[in-house]
Design an enzyme around this catalytic site. Structure first.
Site, short mmCIF file in Angstrom:
data_model
loop_
_atom_site.label_atom_id
_atom_site.label_comp_id
_atom_site.label_asym_id
_atom_site.label_seq_id
_atom_site.Cartn_x
_atom_site.Cartn_y
_atom_site.Cartn_z
CD GLU A 190 0.22 -31.23 5.28
OE1 GLU A 190 0.32 -32.45 5.43
OE2 GLU A 190 -0.25 -30.70 4.26
CG ASP A 214 -2.09 -34.60 5.16
OD1 ASP A 214 -2.25 -34.84 6.37
OD2 ASP A 214 -2.71 -33.70 4.54
CE1 TYR A 219 -4.39 -0.59 -0.31
CE2 TYR A 219 -3.73 -2.60 0.83
CZ TYR A 219 -4.66 -1.88 0.08
OH TYR A 219 -5.82 -2.47 -0.30
#
Lengths: 368, 665
Positions: free
Chosen positions: A198, A250, A101
């Site tokens: 995770e 996973d 910005y």
């Protein structure tokens, strides 16, 4: 005090040096200036056997206003460098979004107006370039990102002047890992080991089960792709506080990739591996062999996509993946073409993961 | 050509009870038929003025070209009585005129024409002028006024005419031979028509139609640059100058080609030899082109007929002859009956393209009046001069008729945007562009034949106002297609778009491809210049940002810095456009400059840097900043070379970082 802060002064000096080089190219030697930025990406990432992590190679990208495509990029880098200098000058800190910005503007005349940035990713890239040009990570010049990592367990932090005890008794919440790492200090660690998972959903489940109290562990997650603060926290706990680190993700090539971010680093941050990577971390699960071993029901298994298969084939060839155990795991995956999330253990009951699977795995690894 | 007045079947409605089921057969006059079905000839309420202008101009041009007279046409279309929607249309030419005894039928009787011959002409049917006369009679009390000075007669004649619509016959209200000095026709010969027409148009259609008329006249002038056309309206008067004295070779009348023979043509040919005992062999060889006496014998033999006087055959036998002709191959028809525009004339039209533009002019309110300023439209002629033009043509056979395809393109210069011009027998086609074969051709011929890519075009000619994002339509390019044939494959009865029949499209594509190749070198050059300009523009916009970033960070003379950067950018861009290696050029120039400017002191961030000290300064600076990751500059290699040698360097940091890492769930 930032202005007197040696590291801040150093960054400012380096930025001024860049400006000076550009000016001298333009005014004195009358040539197009070039910013040689170390190249970031798969083709400039080198595996270091000695450090056991991914490091950056010596390829660079020349950003010069001599080509139409690169004029905007060149301007963006200099404008961002100036914005960083201003930030430090004013003794402020900012998020990467704040920097976006602060530097927003348009380019061109009424007839043909363009945005200076096409989006925040654009400005994030410029910040990255400043890191590469100065050789200083952005946290050092007070540009941070939104916190994303979470921590729970017997550890006490000091952020600025505030003491934060992460051993929250209620089991109901975790502490966000602050991203302004320069202001964060670890005061006390009572845990025996650090367990990284995770995803935050899995972390919440484990925390709620009372795992922390039972095994005296610190739980950590990067909520997917870990940010730098999370990676640094893991490294500090392992190397300075000598706590063993285990990682669970996973059982799919993507999850494995996330686990490896902690252990060997990543291509996109290869230039900063020295600060971020924990080579001694142990990736314990979820193994592809666990899918059958723990009899994950058919419905909770997922079919591998073509992308997964390609990724696994790629991994198999990597120098850091030559461990026989891991080669075997990948072979299992490539044969069965099945993947599975940690959440799949919930099919066996909500406490199964924290009370059966994890303890078994940790025991096998000798952590508990 | 042999369109007959149709016998219309009408069910009598007046006595339904008695005449139940009875059908009354009436013969309808040609004029009545055309007035009732005026849309067939394009005369709809909206288009009546447009069609009138069109028919008059076409008649005038045909009349001049027949005798190879350089045309001079004055046309005027003005409001006569706005309350009753009356318009006055006047057209005068310097053509061959019409003999006085033929004027009434030529003006008023439908299907009477001097154009029923096998050659290319604009008008064909003998309907246009008659339509104007009939509508004028039907809708107004004003007679049609005609002044005609035939090239065959001494004096000019004046007529006042109306059409008896129910009988297709002219009503002559006045006729007189004019004395010297009384005439209106300026030239040695000529024709002048004055007609009053009613056209009730809403404001929108009125503007729309006016634009179409302006467009029609503009386009006509492109393919008739040898004509002077004056056009006067309520919005002012414009004149299209003559840009060339060359006129196209007039079309010659030719015999029909045997491949196109049908029973009717054959019978008509035999009729011409009535009672002359000419054999069929003789009739065939003299009435058709490319048909020798020997060939005629062969045909008759093939039809298993004996050679006897032509009028002794039965229809059954004749149709056999026609069938054999259809199966026999003949030499390709000659094209003497066609009159293409030709390279010289089309080029003259393209190189200074006249168009009518409407300007809105503010007329200040009269002094003391309280009325506000009024906007008054004013027409004027704008001349577009492109930077290059090219021409190509092909002859082919479509619909069994020889057809000539002509194509021209004009590029750049004053041309503001893309436009496709379509002409059939020199008549501009303004409607239904979307369904015309030319449109398909333009979209199917790849623009890369010009040696430029779509991407380049889109980058350099991006135009937010463009109606289409098709690359070719972003170019400042005018494409002209002219098809000439005695049988244009129109798609609809309105004669506004051409169908993709036979090999027509193939030949049109060949023409356009050839032209694209012809102009490729020039267009590439222009594109490079445009690229250079837009790059300079890019520098212009980015340099201030860079200079600000630098001058806020360190003390430096920002004006000098900006100037140095701008000069360098300009030199850099120029070096690339001329194709000279920048390094060479810079070596020369820089060498000189360094000497010249070594006196000059450049102060950067409080440090005085002189060229000879440059390397030292940079080295020193680098030592100080050795913490930084490699940022060494290869001074000895000019950037441009470096860029070329190392394509790897082209990959920017951005692209590497942007590489998708997204996880697919």
């Amino acid at each position: 005090m930032p202005t007197t802060d040696k590291r801040h002064q150093d960054v400012m000096k380096k930025i001024k040096l860049i400006m000076k080089d550009v000016s001298s190219d333009l005014m004195v030697s009358k040539t197009m200036p070039v910013l040689n930025v170390p190249k970031v990406g798969y083709d400039n990432t080198v595996w270091s056997e000695e450090k056991r992590m991914l490091t950056i190679g010596d390829k660079t990208v020349g950003i010069s206003p001599d080509s139409t495509k690169k004029i905007p990029t060149f301007a963006q880098y200099l404008v961002m460098a100036n914005a960083v200098r201003k930030l430090l000058d004013e003794e402020m800190e900012s998020t990467i979004r704040g920097m976006y910005y602060a530097t927003l503007s348009t380019v061109g005349d009424e007839k043909n107006k363009q945005k200076f940035w096409t989006g925040q990713e654009n400005s994030d890239d410029a910040i990255k370039a400043i890191e590469l040009l100065t050789g200083v990570p952005r946290e050092e010049f007070s540009v941070t990102s939104k916190p994303k990592g979470m921590i729970s367990g017997p550890i006490t932090l000091r952020v600025g002047g505030d003491i934060i005890d992460c051993n929250l008794g209620s089991r109901a919440t975790s502490q966000l890992i602050p991203t302004n790492i320069r202001d964060v200090e670890i005061v006390k660690v009572k845990a025996d080991f650090v367990m990284v998972v995770e995803k935050d959903t899995v972390l919440n489940n484990i925390r709620k089960s009372g795992f922390i109290q039972k095994y005296n562990a610190i739980l950590l997650t990067g909520s997917g792709e870990p940010d730098r603060a999370t990676r640094m926290m893991v490294k500090t706990l392992n190397e300075e506080w000598k706590k063993p680190v285990v990682v669970f993700a996973d059982a799919d090539p993507w999850g494995l990739g996330i686990a490896l971010r902690y252990k060997i680093g990543s291509e996109s941050l290869s230039y900063d591996s020295d600060r971020l990577v924990t080579p001694d971390a142990k990736v314990l699960g979820m193994m592809f062999s666990d899918i059958d071993r723990y009899q994950i029901p058919e419905v909770a298994r997922l079919a591998a996509s073509d992308e997964d298969i390609n990724r696994a084939n790629d991994m198999k060839k990597k120098p850091w993946f030559q461990d026989k155990k891991w080669q075997k795991e990948l072979d299992i995956f490539l044969k069965s073409k099945e993947k599975c999330e940690l959440d799949a253990f919930f099919k066996h009951g909500f406490k199964y993961l924290a009370e059966v699977y994890l303890p078994e795995k940790l025991r096998e690894a000798g952590v508990i | 050509m042999t369109q007959k007045a149709t016998v219309e079947v009408t069910v009598a409605q007046d006595k339904p009870a008695k005449s139940k089921g009875r059908v009354r057969y009436d013969k309808k006059a040609e004029s009545e038929f055309f007035v009732d079905n005026s849309a067939l000839a394009g005369f709809t309420t909206e288009r009546i003025l447009y069609m009138a202008v069109r028919e008059l101009i076409e008649n005038s041009l045909d009349s001049c070209e027949t005798a190879h007279i350089l045309p001079r046409i004055s046309l005027s279309l003005k409001t006569l009585d706005s309350g009753n929607d009356l318009w006055m249309i006047t057209c005068e030419d310097n053509g061959i005129g019409v003999p006085p005894d033929k004027v009434p039928v030529a003006v008023c009787s439908f299907l009477t024409s001097g154009k029923y011959v096998e050659k290319q002409q604009r008008g064909l049917f003998g309907v246009g002028l008659k339509m104007i006369a009939a509508f004028s009679t039907k809708d107004t009390i004003h007679p049609l006024k005609v002044w005609s000075k035939s090239s065959e007669e001494e004096s000019e004649h004046y007529f006042e005419l109306r059409t008896d619509i129910s009988t297709n016959k002219p009503i002559v209200l006045a006729k007189k031979a004019l004395k010297e000095g009384e005439g209106k026709v300026a030239g040695e010969s000529g024709f002048r028509v004055e007609a009053v027409l009613r056209a009730r148009l809403s404001q929108i259609t009125r503007n729309n139609i006016k634009n179409k008329i302006n467009e029609y006249i503009s386009q006509t002038s492109v393919v008739n640059p040898y004509a002077i056309v004056e056009f006067e309206t309520d919005e002012g008067k414009v004149t299209f100058d003559r840009r060339t004295e060359v006129m196209p070779q007039p079309a010659k009348e030719v015999l029909p080609h045997p491949a196109d023979m049908d029973l009717q043509t054959l019978k008509k040919a035999i009729m011409n030899f009535m009672n002359q005992k000419t054999t069929l062999q003789g009739v065939l060889s003299t009435s058709f082109q490319k048909l020798s006496s020997g060939k005629a014998k062969e045909i008759i033999d093939n039809a298993k007929l004996e050679n006897k006087p032509a009028d002794k055959y039965t229809e059954h036998e004749l149709i056999e002859v026609v069938n054999i002709c259809r199966q026999t191959s003949f030499q390709q028809a000659n094209t003497d009956h066609l009159s293409p525009i030709g390279e010289e004339i089309l080029t003259a039209g393209m190189t200074s393209e006249y168009t009518i533009v409407t300007n809105r002019e503010y007329v200040p309110a009269a002094e003391g009046a309280s009325a506000p300023e009024v906007q008054r439209p004013q027409i004027s002629v704008k001349v577009l001069k492109p930077s290059l033009t090219a021409y190509a043509s092909r002859t082919c056979v479509v619909n069994n008729r020889p057809t000539i395809v002509e194509c021209g393109i004009a590029y750049g210069g004053d041309i503001p945007s893309f436009k496709l011009y379509r002409f059939a027998n020199k008549i501009p086609l303004l409607y239904d562009e979307g369904s015309d074969v030319a449109k398909e051709v333009v979209s199917e011929v790849e623009i890369n034949k010009m040696g430029i890519s779509k991407k380049e075009v889109k980058e350099q000619f991006a135009n937010p106002d463009a109606k289409s994002d098709r690359a070719v339509e972003l170019l400042p390019l005018h494409i002209f297609f002219h098809i000439c044939s005695t049988k244009i494959p129109y798609k609809t009865a309105g004669k506004e778009s051409i169908a993709s029949e036979g090999d027509l499209k193939k030949y049109m594509k060949a023409c356009l491809s050839e032209l694209y190749r012809k102009v490729s070198a020039q267009i590439r050059k222009e594109l490079r210049m445009k690229e250079a300009a837009s790059r300079l523009n890019l520098y212009k916009h980015y340099i201030p940002l860079i200079v600000t970033a630098i001058s806020e960070s360190i003390t430096v003379d920002s004006a000098k810095l900006e100037q140095a950067f701008a000069e360098l950018a300009e030199k850099h861009v120029k070096g690339e456009t001329t194709g000279l290696a920048v390094s060479e050029k810079e070596d020369e120039i820089t060498g000189e400059r360094l000497e010249e400017e070594s006196e000059e002191v450049v102060e950067i961030d409080g440090e005085v840097i002189k060229p000879d000290r440059e390397q030292i300064a940079i080295n020193a600076a680098r030592k100080k900043g050795k913490m930084s990751k490699p940022k060494g500059k290869k001074k000895e290699i000019p950037e441009t070379l470096q860029k070329k040698n190392d394509p790897e360097n082209q990959t920017t940091l951005d692209t590497v970082i942007d590489k998708p890492k997204g996880r697919k769930k």
